[in-house]
Design an enzyme around this catalytic site. Sequence first.
Site, PDB file in Angstrom:
ATOM      1  CB  SER A 130      -0.993   0.079   0.927  1.00  0.00           C
ATOM      2  OG  SER A 130      -1.964  -1.235   1.312  1.00  0.00           O
ATOM      3  CB  ILE A 155       2.024  -9.360 -11.293  1.00  0.00           C
ATOM      4  CG1 ILE A 155       2.961  -8.636 -10.830  1.00  0.00           C
ATOM      5  CG2 ILE A 155       0.971  -8.615 -12.429  1.00  0.00           C
ATOM      6  CD1 ILE A 155       2.472  -7.348  -9.556  1.00  0.00           C
ATOM      7  CG  ASP A 242      -9.228   6.807  -6.831  1.00  0.00           C
ATOM      8  OD1 ASP A 242      -9.677   6.261  -5.814  1.00  0.00           O
ATOM      9  OD2 ASP A 242      -8.822   7.133  -6.968  1.00  0.00           O
ATOM     10  CD  GLU A 366      -6.103  -3.875  -7.044  1.00  0.00           C
ATOM     11  OE1 GLU A 366      -6.138  -2.277  -7.017  1.00  0.00           O
ATOM     12  OE2 GLU A 366      -5.507  -4.289  -7.346  1.00  0.00           O
ATOM     13  N   GLY A 367      -4.882  -2.965  -1.517  1.00  0.00           N
ATOM     14  CA  GLY A 367      -5.260  -1.749  -0.350  1.00  0.00           C
ATOM     15  C   GLY A 367      -6.306  -2.374   0.392  1.00  0.00           C
TER      16      GLY A 367
END
Length: 387
Positions: A130, A155, A242, A366-367
């Site tokens: 992150s 990945i 996002d 994704e965080g």
Amino acid sequence: MIDFTLSKSQQAFREYVHQIALTEMRPISLECDRNEHIPDAFFWTMQKRLSPASLPKVEEKQTQVLSMLLNEELAWGDAALSTALPGPGLAAPPLLAQGTPEQQAKFFALYADDQLHWGALALTEPGIGSDVAGMSTTAVLDGDEWVINGHKHYITNGARADLIITFATIDKSLGREGIRPFVVPKGTPGLIVGRIEEKMGLRASQTAELIFENCRIPKDHLLAGREQSKKAGFKAAMGTLDATRPMVGIIAVGIARAAYEATCQWVKEELPEGYPLQKRQNIETELEELWQEIQMARFLVWRAAWMADCRIPNSKEASMCKAYAGGLVMKATAASVRITAPGKNSELRQLMQKWFRDAKVFDIFEGTAQIQRLVIARRLFPAINIP
């Protein structure tokens, strides 16, 4: 005004994709999970059935919302199979956000020849996930070429990707302002595929390590056409998240819904006779509350997607839907396994156990949930210096 009522064309689109998930994905879900392998025939079938020519026409131009409808149904079928489908995948958001029209035409053309092609996003590194500002992969301009050196981990589709959007720093002293996105084609000398990860969940989805050793790409493979400021690369990385966080959220919703529906089916058909009435009522209450939470998670995702379609900044909303859905899918799948514990070891229960294993990663990639809360807090309280 946001309207969450689906139009007739959107509903037809959703039902079409649901049938694909039911007939093409569910029958091979457990086998692919056990073998950690997806047959090529599945990819060819899905490419044909999900091609623009085959999909029902939708009148509305809300492409992000439509993508959410698509991916919820595919995740309901099998999340690992859905993340492994051919296409530009995670390479698309940064290419759309930061690529020049010429770069977009050049690189997206690869996916228009009716063959199987994949894309990937290389952002995460050993030791930094992150904390993008701590990136250690470097890109140095040498004449008309960029020379990339570094490691990337976890990945998705990394070993099979034809294009890999790789984030690297052009100057470590600049921190996040030194980050830039580069297009690295498959087969580029110096691009090495390392190990393929063995995972607890999403086992059929390929997760690879990528190593860059003096990997040379043309100068014009730097994506910096939309904005030339120092922060362009970092903004591209954050803009990509996002776009991808609502996608992660809706895949989590698809798994949660699958677990919920399967549990309801088990309760109706297999709950042992003589099961205490009070315990049955408790289960029904828990499932009713779970359904409400699934609806809330879906609407959070749809709102973030609608904002993206309207070009309204959605960082807070993207993090909100990802954090909420990531927690929900763990709750739903855990409840599914627990409630059906008295049952036989049927294929349905094996699917429930698989969904429980699949669910954990949605709190991580994704965080993490902690990072999502930090993003939300920074936007709710911008005047406070939150570290």
